[in-house]
Design an enzyme around this catalytic site. Structure first.
Site, PDB file in Angstrom:
ATOM      1  N   LYS A   1       0.850  -1.193   0.000  1.00  0.00           N
ATOM      2  CA  LYS A   1       0.000   0.000   0.000  1.00  0.00           C
ATOM      3  C   LYS A   1       0.885   1.241   0.000  1.00  0.00           C
ATOM      4  O   LYS A   1       1.947   1.247   0.630  1.00  0.00           O
ATOM      5  CB  LYS A   1      -0.878  -0.043   1.260  1.00  0.00           C
ATOM      6  CG  LYS A   1      -1.943   1.035   1.332  1.00  0.00           C
ATOM      7  CD  LYS A   1      -2.847   0.782   2.543  1.00  0.00           C
ATOM      8  CE  LYS A   1      -3.976   1.794   2.646  1.00  0.00           C
ATOM      9  NZ  LYS A   1      -4.879   1.491   3.790  1.00  0.00           N
TER      10      LYS A   1
ATOM     11  N   SER B   1      -9.822   1.145   2.844  1.00  0.00           N
ATOM     12  CA  SER B   1      -9.003   1.988   1.998  1.00  0.00           C
ATOM     13  C   SER B   1      -7.889   1.244   1.255  1.00  0.00           C
ATOM     14  O   SER B   1      -7.314   1.798   0.325  1.00  0.00           O
ATOM     15  CB  SER B   1      -8.378   3.093   2.848  1.00  0.00           C
ATOM     16  OG  SER B   1      -7.486   2.518   3.802  1.00  0.00           O
TER      17      SER B   1
ATOM     18  N   SER C   1      -9.829  -1.347   7.009  1.00  0.00           N
ATOM     19  CA  SER C   1      -9.317  -1.121   5.649  1.00  0.00           C
ATOM     20  C   SER C   1      -8.567  -2.270   5.001  1.00  0.00           C
ATOM     21  O   SER C   1      -8.227  -2.188   3.819  1.00  0.00           O
ATOM     22  CB  SER C   1      -8.433   0.118   5.625  1.00  0.00           C
ATOM     23  OG  SER C   1      -9.248   1.254   5.555  1.00  0.00           O
TER      24      SER C   1
HETATM   25  N1  GLN Z   1     -13.194   3.224   6.364  1.00  0.00           N
HETATM   26  C1  GLN Z   1     -12.579   3.596   7.594  1.00  0.00           C
HETATM   27  C2  GLN Z   1     -12.329   5.074   7.595  1.00  0.00           C
HETATM   28  O1  GLN Z   1     -12.575   5.681   6.624  1.00  0.00           O
HETATM   29  C3  GLN Z   1     -11.343   2.799   7.809  1.00  0.00           C
HETATM   30  C4  GLN Z   1     -10.076   3.397   7.372  1.00  0.00           C
HETATM   31  C5  GLN Z   1      -8.911   2.490   7.584  1.00  0.00           C
HETATM   32  O2  GLN Z   1      -9.033   1.405   8.143  1.00  0.00           O
HETATM   33  N2  GLN Z   1      -7.755   2.947   7.142  1.00  0.00           N
HETATM   34  O3  GLN Z   1     -11.902   5.644   8.550  1.00  0.00           O
END
Ligand code: GLN
Length: 476
Positions: A80, A155, A179
């Site tokens: 990532k 994400s 995420s």
């Molecule tokens: N969807 C969650 C957020 O927007 C999780 C983000 C993540 O785990 N990096 O905060």
């Protein structure tokens, strides 16, 4: 070689070991696949072709000298784009870092390179990892390779999509509020978030420090365990790193789960549960019972407060972490008349809308007058949620839940609607609030797409969590 690109680490390492293929051949096959798929999928922000071939050659030379470093040696992977790798651009999918080159390598990434894995490139993601669909990237959306009308989840959407599209054997992502697990479930791959503190977070751009955890996206549970063997390590320079000695996360795979007590938290299967999500949990339950487990209904009464609690803590910590992007020390800068206008110009121009919204929200929450009303309150609720899990784990060894409420949603259908987007994280954020290990494993299917279920373990019962997932995997 091209027929090998959908294989697991387990299979590929055998082929490498028996010299049936070389790492250079394998790496070239993946680079080719990346060229083929990327115009549609957009799972990579940067492809490190020359570096990958250099690493692959070194791996082949080691094998020729019979000095192979083990199962990951010569295996191509993605990272990532919020992991620092010395000398390779890291953008966090943000314009503010579009030309940023880190001066050091995150230990989690270094552990992979030291094991001989071959870095193919940096994966697309939501900007600074905020989002659930990978639609918030300054480098364009990622498309779900299984259905191009749907999101890949987020994400870590690029990391999941690249594994699903055979553009890497595995990838590392980050999981602050789901995420890794959400995109894994959307793309039909395995997504594992280890216990908080087991993997160093140094050099992974911080979202919310008390929640962030590195995670794995892979083709199988066994691959996940193999990667975990190298990924987990104590880092004296990360104050949240857990002092640990090497553990073999594959050790329990294949062992019987007879007598294991598994809880299904009733709050996860409320009235609004999607029929597909429910059917996957029901089927998984039956299978676990057949394998000898005992299944109980348990209750986590405060879990309904998880989303507001998570979004309060996450925004507060995010706004504090984002304070470093001023255009002064690194990243882009737009000069203004003075110091403050330079900061304002830079952040106005180079940060995306979701990032800005959360910084504003977090700054408000942390302001002198609001701090006790929101942040302190959320911290108290967090404790209650963690206690609910502790209580449940007195009765059961692990939990079975859905990952998301149905199939991955369609591109654009929740974009710009923060509340609808946040609801995607409902079954995931409680795990981060309590620091637990959890895995999303493909299970069942609907409308031609894979389903998934989540196994949540006790703190540091990562190997056991993997074993329960392994029982479910591919055996429905
Ligand atoms: N969807 C969650 C957020 O927007 C999780 C983000 C993540 O785990 N990096 O905060």
């Amino acid at each position: 070689v091209s027929t090998l690109i959908n294989q697991t680490i387990d299979k590929l390492s055998q082929a490498l070991e028996s010299k049936e293929i070389s790492s250079v051949e394998l790496t070239k096959a993946y680079l080719e696949q990346i060229k083929k798929m990327e115009p549609e999928i957009n799972a990579y922000i940067t492809v490190t072709e020359d570096y990958a071939l250099e690493l692959a050659r070194a791996s082949d030379e080691r094998r020729a000298r019979e000095e192979s470093k083990g199962l990951l040696d010569g295996i191509p992977f993605g990272l990532k784009d919020n992991y620092s790798v010395k000398g390779i651009r890291m953008t966090c999918a943000s314009k503010i870092l579009q030309n940023y080159v880190p001066p050091y390598t995150a230990p989690a990434a270094a552990n992979m390179l030291e094991a001989g894995a071959v870095l193919l490139g940096k994966n697309n993601q939501d900007e600074f990892a905020v989002g659930s669909s990978t639609e918030n990237s300054a480098f364009g959306k990622v498309i779900n390779p299984l259905d191009i009308t749907r999101v890949p989840g987020g994400s870590s959407g690029g990391s999941a999509a690249c594994v699903a599209a055979n553009e890497a054997v595995f990838s590392l992502g980050s999981d602050t509020g789901g995420s890794v697990r959400l995109p894994a479930s959307c793309c039909g791959v395995v997504g594992f978030k280890p216990t908080y503190g087991l993997v160093s977070r140094r050099g992974i751009a911080s979202l919310a420090t008390s929640l962030d955890q590195a995670g794995i996206l892979a083709k199988s549970v066994k691959d996940t365990a193999i990667i975990m063997n190298h990924l987990a390590s104590y880092d004296p320079y990360d104050s949240t790193s857990w002092p640990q000695s090497k553990q073999d996360y594959t050790s329990l795979l294949g062992s019987s789960i007879k007598g294991l007590r598994i809880g299904i938290p009733q709050e996860f299967l409320g009235d609004d549960i999607d029929p597909y999500a429910l059917s996957w949990v029901e089927a998984a339950k039956e299978q676990l019972i057949k394998a000898g487990a005992q299944v109980f209904t348990v209750s986590l009464p405060h879990i309904t407060c998880s989303l507001p609690c998570y979004y309060t803590i996450m925004s507060a910590e995010f706004s504090a972490n984002m304070g470093r992007y001023t255009g002064m020390r690194f990243g882009e800068r737009i000069e203004g008349e003075d110091y403050f206008s330079t900061i304002v110009n830079t952040r106005t121009e180079y940060l995306g809308p979701e990032v800005k919204t959360r910084i504003l929200y977090g700054s408000f929450i942390l302001s002198e007058k609001q701090y006790h009303t929101y942040y302190v309150q959320a911290m108290k609720i967090r404790r209650l949620i963690a206690q609910d899990f502790e209580q449940a784990f007195k009765e059961v060894d692990c939990l079975l839940t859905p990952v998301q409420n149905g199939l991955p949603f369609h591109l654009g259908s929740r974009e710009g609607d923060s509340v609808k987007m946040a609801i995607s994280d409902k079954m995931l954020v409680p795990v981060n609030l309590a620091g637990l290990p959890a895995i999303s494993v493909p299970y069942g299917q609907a409308e031609g797409l894979p389903g998934a279920v989540q196994i949540i373990g006790k703190p540091f019962a990562d190997a056991q969590t993997l074993n329960v997932a392994d029982v479910l995997e591919g055996r429905e």
